[in-house]
Design an enzyme around this catalytic site. Structure first.
Site: not given
Ligand code: NG1
Length: 365
Positions: A15, A106, A149
């Site tokens: 993303d 979060s 997210d």
């Molecule tokens: P998580 O760590 O599961 O909230 C994070 C990033 C997503 C995406 C995923 C990997 C944030 C808030 N979330 O998700 O945007 O990059 O890792 O696909 O940074």
């Protein structure tokens, strides 16, 4: 106000390169009950984490890394940046989402608190406006993440997976076949994204960007359409691995949408397993616990399984037919959780029921 967590079905670590992803909102959520104040103080209480209080201003700085107050500050900063500093509030925060588990607890807090700050002041923002401020708001906490997210938490629809495209932002709801069942299984290894894993996460993003720059390409969209064989021009190493993960995962997302639309459970599951292998071997964001968990799910008759979220611990998402969900559950409990301390089936092996997003029922434009 409330905002759900999400589970990402496929499209991991892409993303932030502007590529489409396929998450779905869970029916578990963060809820914020509040009373508007007539000054600019923000006070919030959350049962496990205690109370926090600060003055809302335009130049809020982060507090200690890992403190939940940072998400409250991120929300206040996001709102202030676009709509100015408004009236504060007294809030109580409740959640049935396990923290640091790859379920975006979060981001759900950030989304719910942002919506509460706006609603407390009689305002309401559109999906697009919220997506302009929320992903950047989260970067305040130190992770240079993407918008998956927040988009899933805002724009999902009950019973559907959410195909999120970026630049331009667009959402397509894909009905989840009613005889499919997704499970979220915790590895019991904590992925503390505001701690050490933050650095690792940011490094993956940098390696992907560096690969693009080395190839002289402007975006991964260009890489996919104009230079499908460009990886051959990169020397072996993290940049090439990142490039290969990113481009192959983008193709898997599109194939997965087609598989879901034609109800091809085995086909979707195969793509999940390929996604996990790419995350493990190319991007190196898995860990032995997650690899064992995915193996245990597959050995228990699942159609597919993969780590979900940023990795480095957290959860796996498992796909099976509804008819053999009980058997898969039993198998995972036996092959993975047996003998592991702290396992609590109600918290660690969750039925992922596709729930509505916070803006459900409101037009998304
Ligand atoms: P998580 O760590 O599961 O909230 C994070 C990033 C997503 C995406 C995923 C990997 C944030 C808030 N979330 O998700 O945007 O990059 O890792 O696909 O940074």
């Amino acid at each position: 106000m409330w905002a759900p967590g999400r589970v990402n079905l496929i499209g991991e670590h892409i993303d932030y390169h502007g590529l489409a992803v396929l998450p779905m909102a869970l029916s578990r959520r963060v809820e914020v009950a509040y009373r508007t104040r007539n000054d600019r103080r923000i006070r919030a209480v959350s049962a496990p984490y205690g109370g926090r209080e600060f003055e809302w201003s335009t130049d809020l700085a982060p507090v200690a890394a890992g403190d939940w107050e940072n998400y409250l500050r991120a929300a206040a900063r996001a709102v202030a940046g676009k709509w100015g500093v408004l009236q504060g509030l007294d809030a109580t925060v409740l959640s049935d989402l396990p923290p640091a588990a790859g379920l975006a607890s979060s981001s759900a807090l950030l989304v719910a608190f942002t919506l509460a700050l706006l609603e407390a002041n009689g305002g309401r923002a559109s999906f697009r406006e919220l997506m302009e401020v929320l992903p950047a708001g989260e970067q305040f906490v130190g992770t240079r993440g993407g918008g998956m997210d927040h988009a899933a938490s805002l724009a999902s629809q009950q019973g559907c997976a959410t195909l999120v495209e970026f630049a331009p932002l667009a959402v397509r709801h894909i009905p989840v076949p009613t005889d499919w069942s997704f499970l979220v299984a915790a590895s019991l290894q904590t992925a503390e994204k505001s701690g050490a894993a933050r650095e690792e996460y940011n490094l993956r993003r940098q390696a992907g960007d560096a690969a693009l720059a080395r190839l002289g390409l402007g975006s991964y969209r260009d890489a996919l359409s104009l230079a499908p064989d460009a990886a051959a021009r990169l020397a072996a190493g993290p940049e090439r691995d990142s490039f290969l993960h990113t481009t192959s995962e983008a193709r898997r997302v599109l194939a997965a949408v087609e598989a879901m639309e034609r109800g091809d459970c085995a086909g979707f599951g195969k793509l999940m397993v390929e996604s996990h292998a790419s995350l493990r071997d190319r991007l190196r964001v898995s860990c032995p616990a997650l690899d064992r968990l995915v193996e245990a799910a597959m050995a228990s008759g699942a159609s597919g399984a993969r780590l979900t979220g940023a990795g480095f611990g957290g959860c796996a998402v498992v796909l099976c037919r509804k008819g053999n969900a009980a058997e898969v559950r039993r198998g995972i409990a036996e092959h993975y959780y047996a003998g592991r301390r702290g396992f609590d089936e109600r918290r660690h092996l969750i039925d992922a029921v596709p729930g509505p997003g916070a803006l459900s029922g409101i037009p998304l434009s």
